[in-house]
Design an enzyme around this catalytic site. Structure first.
Site, short mmCIF file in Angstrom:
data_model
loop_
_atom_site.label_atom_id
_atom_site.label_comp_id
_atom_site.label_asym_id
_atom_site.label_seq_id
_atom_site.Cartn_x
_atom_site.Cartn_y
_atom_site.Cartn_z
CB SER A 13 -0.93 0.07 1.16
OG SER A 13 0.06 0.00 2.41
CG ASP A 14 1.27 6.11 -1.22
OD1 ASP A 14 1.98 6.09 -0.57
OD2 ASP A 14 1.07 6.75 -2.31
CD1 TRP A 15 4.69 5.74 4.69
CD2 TRP A 15 4.40 4.51 3.21
NE1 TRP A 15 5.93 4.94 4.56
CE2 TRP A 15 5.64 4.11 3.50
CE3 TRP A 15 4.18 3.74 1.65
CZ2 TRP A 15 6.64 3.17 3.25
CZ3 TRP A 15 5.04 2.81 1.31
CH2 TRP A 15 6.30 2.45 2.05
CG LEU A 16 -2.53 6.12 7.07
CD1 LEU A 16 -1.42 5.32 7.76
CD2 LEU A 16 -2.93 7.42 7.60
#
Length: 992
Positions: free
Chosen positions: A382-385
């Site tokens: 995932s991208d961050w969050l």
């Protein structure tokens, strides 16, 4: 197929009936380790109860309360972190986003609701659109292609020995700033698998000392040089390896560049899918040839910064990019397909929704397209969050969560971590899925030979490997877990110089990329290249040649690293801002390089490093010059930072800080309007030049893009003709922002609780749009001037394989995925070890009590048990291998007809036949006027010629059929093959 109509069979809606208990219900639902809540959330997994009260009642109170909380958290983290790094990234600019969006959205919605009469509560009493992306389950297992077979065999041996908590450690981040890199996993010590370090980004190594600040991706694209693309990736990967980085978070190919003002376009290589794909795949090969895992990001259609992420802009949901299947395949997915074909070991899913399903929870996108159709063998992170659910995202194909935290920044409440352990033990997540998640990560590690302890020594205490830098302090001694309550310190920054030395210095490579990424678009009267001694036009032959240099962008400003993540426009512009930016080891400003290059005995240089020319200087400075060089720029970047009202996405395409007015003033006043003016533009993308481009004294214009640390030196090399001007535009320069059409416009204000962005322009972005609508650009895609001239001739086409509508049938799997025992382990094996010390905020895989595990028959998403037919377009990495079978050889003779050595880009465009009808649907298929399908950059001495051969594949001659779910080649009519120097300079063509 990802469609734009029809409801998802598995999603029941985004909003519920009450707001009052939303926070408790929100956390109860998303943190449950059963599929019951994930079924309700499906692939669009945010629970926020809509208010029953007016806009300035409960909803406004809650939103503003969230803003105040975010602001307090941001300030707390900023004080606790590092001056140039900590505060800037940790809050992702959330507090400014809440304030902006709260005020703007509140006012706009209030006015709308008042005006709507009986529909006063419509916006917040009506659920947003249901997810329109169909389910695709289960997630295909990795290990099905020959080139990964040995790595999967090794991974299977290791993973079979892992406990559940070790598998969870491998797939879960430890939390933001819990360790030294921007992303960190925990080790599986029982089997000898190390913690992994993930680090930004596309331009270089973020938060890292003694490393290279390469030119931006858009500059790499402007080189059109495959060798430089590969070499940049190789050097980038080597620097990452020497710093102890396992996984490099780049290259970026999403955003593609649908909207020219998009804030992160500069990280990629341009809005054409073929140029983007070639550059991305070459960089990936280079990075991974250095032994580092590359990351293709951000899949997919993550095209603007406004509303890209839940809560970042004050709204509870991210924007949804809505596009049809053909547009997805022929534009936005094309670079990812080539990246997978190049063997990329990681893919990052974006923040946005795709057809109203979060990209990191979109089963059709990750399972159906990426892992089945494209045959992706690595892991999806995932991208961050960007992860917005637990079990649902795992079932949908997400393999690793980053940085490990849950729905809020640095909250320590992971959606994987212990929740993933619970899900595996209670049966709500099939053990087969967890095994595949861990196996994909471990197989990627083996595939890049990171098990070689000579090349990759283990981290302490077993060795001296691991990251030798800290993302969170510049000091040599610092906290080893800076985001926690642990005060243990060690040597975290060893200040290892990874930039190369001598003729292997990466600075030389950065300079060459900047040189070849500099585009000369106007050279009236052959004013360039300049003479270092100036031009003797004065009556007084003994007088020095007078050159004035204007503009902030020519100088050093307050230094290249003065603003966090380069998030301000001051001094010369070498990079956009955001997580893709890096700390400059140095940045050579243009003024310094020009002062060094000009002969001081013959030339007098007068700098004015301001965009405001004092009235008194107009006559005393401007009127006495023989030559004026003006520098202007236009900046943008990632949405978590903003500068001067630019909130990631640019507000327009004009030069910033009064650049147009500066050019006009200088051009009209230089030598009382009789002397020549040269304009240099540094920018994150296209810039509208219309306010001064046709002024008689503006004789030359250079678009230098984002040149990185060697900015001034590279520019001087081009200005003085040390090298040919060989950059070519990786985008179209229009005469206005409106020239790019409705699809080219940023959505600056939300149009709903879930902002909806419909890609109704379909294939027609950038030059395709200009061609379709007969719009004359200022400078077309692929354009660029040289200091010499070239001639194209003797085009010959050789058929290598006859046309046929469909590719060969899909091949069977080349290898068998690993199989593991399916027995669930005893929950007691997942308990915290005795006397275990927990660090505040850190993500652990353990459970506190076996009572947390409640085995049962958990409902899976509707459609989970539906057998999905395998895509006929699949069968290998990148898709069906027959798609890449050459069908036509294109041979052209290129001759340098000028007086000096130079470089030319041979560009091949394909025009499809007219009147094509899809037999499976009866649809008439519309095609762009022409599409780039291949290119080569060639250097020739004066008078020399060379034959260039470029092969075109089945895929180059095919369109995506929504009826067949496959690539179809029109085989009854003729294609036109056009060759030339740009998308509108195509002097030779032939039909096939």
């Amino acid at each position: 197929m990802i469609q734009t109509s029809g409801l998802s069979p598995t999603r029941e809606g985004l909003l519920h009936d009450r707001w009052d208990d939303s926070q408790k219900k929100f956390h109860d639902d998303v943190y449950r380790s059963s599929s019951e809540s994930d079924r309700r959330l499906d692939e669009l997994e945010i629970h926020d109860d809509r208010p029953k009260k007016g806009i300035f009642g409960t909803w406004a109170h809650k939103l503003f309360g969230r803003y105040q909380t975010a602001e307090r958290n941001y300030k707390d983290r900023k004080h606790a972190g590092r001056g140039s790094r900590a505060g800037q990234q940790k809050a992702r600019g959330c507090c400014s986003r809440y304030k902006i969006c709260f005020i703007t959205t509140g006012i706009l919605l209030a006015l709308f609701l008042i005006a709507s009469g009986s529909g006063v509560f419509w916006v917040y009493n009506t659920a947003p659109k249901d997810g329109q992306s169909p389910p695709w389950y289960p997630s295909p297992r990795g290990g099905t292609v020959k080139s990964w077979e040995e790595s999967y065999k090794k991974a299977a041996v290791m993973v079979q020995k892992m406990t559940v908590v070790e598998k969870v450690n491998v797939t879960s981040g430890t939390g933001w700033s819990q360790d030294l890199c921007v992303g960190n996993t925990a080790p599986a010590n029982g089997v000898g698998f190390p913690a992994l370090c993930l680090q930004d980004g596309p331009l270089g190594l973020r938060f890292v000392d003694h490393s290279t600040a390469f030119p931006g991706g858009i500059t790499v694209g402007a080189t059109w040089n495959k060798d430089l693309m590969y070499r940049k990736g190789k050097a980038h990967g080597l620097e990452a390896k020497l710093k102890g980085v396992n996984i490099l978070l780049g290259p970026s190919m999403g955003p593609l560049g649908r909207m020219p003002a998009g804030g992160r376009n500069w990280e990629g290589f341009g809005p054409d899918p073929v140029l983007q794909a070639v550059a991305a795949s070459e960089e990936i090969k280079g990075i991974q040839d250095s032994g580092v895992i590359a990351t293709a990001k951000h899949i997919v259609a993550n095209e603007q910064e406004h509303f890209r992420q839940s809560f970042e802009w004050g709204l509870p949901n991210a924007l949804s990019s809505n596009l049809d299947d053909r547009t997805l395949h022929e534009l936005y997915l094309w670079p990812f397909a080539e990246s997978v074909r190049a063997g990329v070991a990681s893919v990052m899913c974006g923040y946005n929704m795709v057809n109203n399903s979060y990209a990191c929870g979109n089963s059709k996108l990750m399972n159906g397209i990426l892992k089945d159709e494209l045959g992706f063998q690595g892991f999806v992170q995932s991208d961050w969050l960007a992860q917005r659910s637990g079990v649902a995202s795992a079932l949908a194909g997400l393999d690793m969560t980053m940085p490990g935290d849950g729905l809020l920044w640095a909250d320590g409440k992971s959606l994987f971590g212990p929740r993933l352990t619970e899900a595996a033990l209670n049966g709500s997540l099939p053990l087969e899925r967890l095994n595949d998640m861990a196996t994909r990560v471990v197989a990627a590690w083996y595939q890049l030979k990171q098990d070689n302890q000579t090349q990759w020594p283990p981290p302490p205490p077993k060795g001296k490997g691991g990251p030798n830098f800290s993302s969170f302090t510049d000091d040599r001694i610092g906290l080893i877990h800076p985001g926690s309550d642990d005060k243990t310190k060690a040597e975290v920054n060893k200040f290892i110089d990874v930039q190369g030395k001598g003729n292997k210095s990466h600075g030389l490579l950065a300079r060459q990329i900047a040189i070849e990424g500099t585009v000369l678009v106007k050279n009236q009267g052959g004013i360039l290249p300049l003479s270092k001694k100036g031009s003797r036009k004065r009556e007084d032959a003994a007088a020095k040649y007078r050159v004035a240099i204007f503009g902030e962008d020519a100088g050093p400003g307050d230094g290249p690293n003065v603003c966090p993540d380069r998030s301000c426009n001051q001094g010369t512009l070498g990079s956009g801002w955001g997580s893709g930016a890096v700390d400059f080891p140095y940045l050579t400003p243009p003024l310094e390089a020009l002062q060094s290059a000009f002969d001081s005995d013959s030339v007098e240089i007068t700098p004015l490093l301001s965009n405001d020319i004092p009235v008194k200087a107009s006559s005393s400075l401007l009127h006495n010059q023989d030559l004026c060089i003006v520098f202007v720029n236009s900046d943008g970047g990632e949405g978590f930072e903003s500068w001067n009202g630019v909130r990631g996405d640019r507000n327009d395409l004009f030069p910033q800080k009064g650049g147009d007015q500066l050019v006009q003033k200088v051009a009209r006043g230089c030598g009382k309007g009789k002397s020549d003016t040269i304009v240099v533009v540094h920018a994150v993308g296209p810039v509208v030049l219309e306010r001064w481009i046709d002024l008689p004294s503006v004789k030359a214009v250079i678009l230098a893009n984002l040149p990185g640390q060697e900015s001034g030196n590279a520019l001087a090399d081009v200005l003085f003709g040390e090298v040919d001007a060989s950059g070519r535009l990786p985008y179209t320069v229009g005469k206005s922002l409106s020239d790019y059409g409705p699809g080219g416009q940023i959505m600056y204000y939300p149009n709903g609780v879930v902002p909806q962005q419909d890609f109704t322009e379909r294939l027609y972005i950038d030059y395709r749009h200009f061609d379709k609508h007969g719009i004359t650009p200022r400078y077309e895609f692929g354009f660029g001037l040289s200091y010499t001239t070239f001639e194209f001739s003797n085009l010959t086409l050789t058929e290598q394989k006859p046309k046929s509508p469909l590719p060969a049938p899909r091949l069977d799997s080349q290898a068998a995925p690993p199989a593991y025992p399916s027995d669930l382990p005893d929950p007691s094996t997942a308990l915290f070890p005795p006397n275990f010390r927990k660090l505040k905020g850190r993500i652990y895989p353990y459970i506190s009590s076996t009572s947390e595990i409640t085995p049962g028959k958990y409902p899976y998403p509707r459609g989970y048990d539906q057998v999905q037919p395998l895509s006929p377009a699949g069968g290998a990495e990148g898709g069906n291998p027959d798609l890449y079978t050459p069908h036509l050889s294109v041979k052209i003779n290129l001759k340098n007809t000028g007086s000096r050595k130079g470089k030319q880009v041979v560009q091949v465009y394909v025009s499809f036949p007219e009147g094509v009808v899809d037999a499976s649907t009866g649809d008439k298929i519309d095609f762009p006027v022409r599409q780039l399908r291949g290119f080569e950059k060639i250097e020739l001495d004066a008078g020399k010629s060379q034959d260039i051969e470029i092969e075109l594949t089945r895929k180059d001659f095919s369109y995506w059929s929504r009826g067949l779910g496959n690539w179809v080649m029109p085989s009854d009519d003729k294609f036109t093959i056009s060759i030339g120097a740009s998308s509108r300079d195509l002097p030779v063509s032939a039909q096939w």
